[in-house]
Design an enzyme around this catalytic site. Sequence first.
Site, PDB file in Angstrom:
ATOM      1  CE  LYS A   3     -11.028   1.804  10.895  1.00 27.66           C
ATOM      2  NZ  LYS A   3     -10.232   2.393   9.840  1.00 27.66           N
ATOM      3  N   PRO A  12      -3.891 -10.981  11.126  1.00 22.50           N
ATOM      4  CG  PRO A  12      -1.892 -11.223  12.305  1.00 22.50           C
ATOM      5  CD  PRO A  12      -2.546 -11.530  10.988  1.00 22.50           C
ATOM      6  CG  ASP A  13      -6.867  -5.254  14.031  1.00 25.45           C
ATOM      7  OD1 ASP A  13      -6.109  -4.584  14.774  1.00 25.45           O
ATOM      8  OD2 ASP A  13      -7.720  -4.748  13.292  1.00 25.45           O
ATOM      9  CB  ILE A  14      -1.000  -5.312  15.179  1.00 23.71           C
ATOM     10  CG1 ILE A  14      -0.444  -6.244  14.092  1.00 23.71           C
ATOM     11  CG2 ILE A  14       0.048  -5.056  16.268  1.00 23.71           C
ATOM     12  CD1 ILE A  14       0.621  -5.611  13.210  1.00 23.71           C
ATOM     13  CE  LYS A  23      -9.062  -1.794  14.077  1.00 21.15           C
ATOM     14  NZ  LYS A  23      -7.979  -1.979  13.110  1.00 21.15           N
ATOM     15  CG  ASN A  43      -0.259   0.036   2.519  1.00 21.90           C
ATOM     16  OD1 ASN A  43       0.417   1.007   2.838  1.00 21.90           O
ATOM     17  ND2 ASN A  43      -0.392  -1.034   3.300  1.00 21.90           N
ATOM     18  CE  LYS A  97       8.650 -13.991 -12.340  1.00 23.36           C
ATOM     19  NZ  LYS A  97       9.541 -13.631 -13.427  1.00 23.36           N
ATOM     20  CG  PHE A 133      -2.479   6.802  13.219  1.00 22.61           C
ATOM     21  CD1 PHE A 133      -1.826   6.756  14.443  1.00 22.61           C
ATOM     22  CD2 PHE A 133      -2.297   7.906  12.395  1.00 22.61           C
ATOM     23  CE1 PHE A 133      -1.008   7.792  14.845  1.00 22.61           C
ATOM     24  CE2 PHE A 133      -1.476   8.955  12.797  1.00 22.61           C
ATOM     25  CZ  PHE A 133      -0.828   8.906  14.016  1.00 22.61           C
TER      26      PHE A 133
END
Length: 417
Positions: free
Chosen positions: A359, A326-328, A363, A233, A310, A345
Amino acid sequence: MARILLIVGGGIAAFKAAELIRLARRQGHSVTPVLTSGGSHFVTPMTLAALAESPVYTSLWDLKDETEMGHIQLSRAADLVLVCPATADLLAKMAAGIADDLATTLLLATDKPVYAAPAMNVRMWQHAATVANVATLRKRGVTVIEPTEGEMACGEYGPGRLPEPADILSELSRHPGLDPGSRFFPSAGQEEEAGSRVEPGMTNKAIDLTGRHILVTAGPTHEPIDPVRVIANRSSGRQGFAIAAAAAAAGARVTLIAGPVALPTPPGVARIDVETAEEMLAATLGALPADAAILVAAVADWKVAASPTKLKKSAGPPELRFSPNPDILATLGSHPDRPRLLVGFAAETDDLLANATAKRSAKKADWIVANDVSGDVMGGASNHLHLVTAAGVEDLGAGPKEQLARALVTRIAQDLA
Ligand code: CTP
């Protein structure tokens, strides 16, 4: 108290500007630093900002970010202007009236007393051009503080060294309008007699993080598709790196867990490089316990069932199979070793504050820093941040990412105090 507009030119003596700011603040003055592009090769805006507890202005463009703070206002808001170190180039531009950057534009526009503390190689100082420029400036009322004699960084000996910051400050006190010898300009001797010493953090009590462990994640993650291809990203890591730098400048022990980015490690920061979200989670858990964790990384929400070999074009477009990463942040939110202050963030293009608030509770974070990424924020130099806490929403302002990092670190230090 004097309000000093400090122009830091590009020379090896620029590091002494940092000491000068520390000393000036200790004497009760305020310092607004302006860093030339040459100066920024020798000292970072972050160092000057941390010591001055002020934004550092580097270009005319900054002033747009600073809302309303034009270069005329910068000069108006000061009692005097000090150029330190004044390079041969800056002196020449001042003498010729050249205004081709923020520093020289300010110097041409100001009606405040101007002091210049030159520092340069002895032959540059003694060159006929510099001698003539200094004479012109003195004739116009600029106070040029004589450099001292000694061994120079370039290995030569002679006049051209920047005087000690304490001597420069006592030189300023001689100015008629500036309360000579008053409490505002105690001499270096008076300071010594008082036995006062400045330790890191003392001048900056509000942002002292000495003894704290701060964990920061930054940058993107790369999720492999095959041995050569990844899903990535646009995160540059700049905001997270700036936060790590600001926390280290405030005295914290900082662990920075960085995805693949092309950024230098900020001074005093322990960096762990990772690639995937799973590696980032493992490194984050391995770095606990921490007093605060600020998770700035743009973690990929999904990983791909990667091919061990490849993928060949001849096989046609691949079918990528995704599974959740996983969501840290959420993992830390419910972890037995949860940091005392957990900050996430929220990068959003729509419904910024509503999504950030959602959020925060989903979280189990203490704060969410809401980040509108609908413009060119990802990878850009500026940002506009809001802080969503249990108490509501605070505007941290808009500006360079370094400045916002400092604003956030100041809030963190207040919370941990
Ligand atoms: N985060 C994380 N681990 C993930 C995804 C996100 O730790 N797998 C953290 C980010 O570092 C950030 C916060 O969660 O602090 C919010 O990230 P964001 O990408 O805005 O939220 P997502 O949960 O991914 O939600 P969405 O992409 O749907 O907006």
